[in-house]
Write an enzyme that holds these catalytic residues in place. Sequence first.
Site, PDB file in Angstrom:
ATOM      1  CB  CYS A 205      -1.009  -0.049   1.140  1.00 48.87           C
ATOM      2  SG  CYS A 205      -2.352  -1.223   0.772  1.00 48.87           S
ATOM      3  CG  ASP A 206      -1.764   4.638  -0.401  1.00 48.50           C
ATOM      4  OD1 ASP A 206      -2.142   3.528  -0.778  1.00 48.50           O
ATOM      5  OD2 ASP A 206      -2.472   5.652  -0.502  1.00 48.50           O
ATOM      6  CE  LYS A 207       1.744   8.414   1.624  1.00 53.06           C
ATOM      7  NZ  LYS A 207       0.432   7.817   1.325  1.00 53.06           N
TER       8      LYS A 207
ATOM      9  CB  CYS B 185      -8.046   0.766  -3.008  1.00 54.58           C
ATOM     10  SG  CYS B 185      -8.420   0.824  -1.241  1.00 54.58           S
TER      11      CYS B 185
ATOM     12  CB  SER C  51      -6.486   9.978  -2.032  1.00 51.06           C
ATOM     13  OG  SER C  51      -6.785   8.679  -2.484  1.00 51.06           O
TER      14      SER C  51
END
EC number: 4.2.1.9
Length: 614
Positions: free
Chosen positions: A122-124, A196, A518
């Site tokens: 995920c993101d980071k 996601c 985002s």
Amino acid sequence: MPMYRSRTSTHGRNMAGARGLWRATGMTESDFGKPIIAIVNSFTQFVPGHVHLKDLGQMVAREVESAGGVAKEFNTIAVDDGIAMGHDGMLYSLPSREVIADSVEYMVNAHCADAMVCISNCDKITPGMMMAAMRLNIPVIFVSGGPMEAGKIDIDSLDAKKIDLVDAMVAAASDKLTDEEVQHIEENACPTCGSCSGMFTANSMNCLAEALGLALPGNGSTLATHSDRKQLFLEAGRKIVEITKRHYEQNEKGLLPREIATFEAFENAMSLDIAMGGSTNTVLHLLAIAHEGKVDFTMQDIDRLSRKVPCLCKVAPNIENVHMEDVHRAGGIFSILGELSRAGLLHNDVPTVHSDSMGEAIAHWDIAVADNQAAKDLFKAAPGGVRTTQAFSQSNRFKDLDIDRKGGVIRSKEHAFSQDGGLAVLFGNIALDGCIVKTAGVDASILKFTGKAYVCESQDQAVNDILTGKVQAGDVVVIRYEGPRGGPGMQEMLYPTSYLKSKGLGKDCALLTDGRFSGGTSGLSIGHVSPEAAEGGTIGLVEHGDTIEIDIPNRSIHLAVDEATLAARRAAQDEKGWKPVAKRKRKVSTALKAYALLATSAAKGAVRQLPDDE
């Protein structure tokens, strides 16, 4: 010939104590002398993109051992941006990237590991691990947990369609849907484990890992639930031992992160990002990763690429009903890279962890040209349509592949969604060092937009003023003091953009911030304004009612206030200090203060910078 780093703690009489401790972890005499491979996992039960990773590190470890290495697993933290969104938890998201990078460095250097397999998602987490990989510069392979299957709904008041997290957020703020309908969307938006399902930050970064040459084909698009993804993990375990031995034992070149992720590889990754309309966060992360690898890759390079790379692929949130599973069926990342290559927009001679060159890899994995049954089989991996938190839980197959490059999910340059790419860098007096907009998510009618500034000193104020109807059509919502230092932590502004949509203002307003967005954001949302307000940036001088002119085709953004007035405002602000007008109800911890003290502006990737690191 380089010596195994691990010999520092496994050889010599003076290391008897260390060897005694290694033996207590399960190592035997025959293991001393084998390469020690760090399995850098990020399993957590807090994050759907990581909830299925618990046993995967040990699965990779067994493969490493079978190939002749010694595997030792450790974990990093992982923040779920969606759960942290909309409250002070989001202050911790971007700083967690630095914590992850540091923790990987600490563990790998403290224990003298020879190489790494990084299990991210995920993101980071992916960028944090990549920063560490470039910093350490030892053999590495990235393998992510994979994307989530798209949700699906079919209710009377809405067209049947695929959905994702952002749909749930927009629906929750809409007064056109009943509570029952909102709950139905919520219950179906995120049906499986995985990152996601749209081209949000997590999936964008995992796709870019392929373009940088640090991950195996299929890493960015093979679903978390599909059994085919297991092969990526197993191959990563085998391949890391192979390249580690080639580096240390044969002194072979072109196998280290800084030899693979060169300036040309960063151009490839950014070109991919522009072509697929990826998250604007990828700009921030690529700049930070390049910084760690001492690669001179800047906003000016991104601006140059954005002017010549077309938009070849549109995925949610930039278009409805297309998610990562659809990109996969169209051939995944190597099919986009193939189209870029044929358009003369790719460096084909850079190496990867799996091929001697990117060009060779494209010839093997691009389903539009490759006569490779393995590639065709890989990209037929389909969603299972069953709610689950288990990896590799289904083996569904698409009946056919999407190789339509005229009207399919992935297009050729001649049939591009637009000849202008999916991301753009804007410069002007309000953003002297630049700002970023995801043009793939901007309606053509508002590529040029002039409006009156509606100034908010925090994201919280913006959310309140949008929901209470204070923000009107024609406004440019300016959210400031949300940058790396000013936030601190550079929050994502997904709630304000989602609420503008839910209020029917998605095509009638712009949003401008020194914070970030985002990957789920679309609309005329311009972030990463640099310098930020807390650094004395012009965004801190904007007043209610000022005219702001946005011109994406000409890459400009301008605050229509004369220089004399701006100078007077600056002098007054210097005297008052560069901080929000009213004290915010925000608890800033010691950890966040430490990050803010060293954080640079977004134009430099929001990395920490020490005084002697200029």
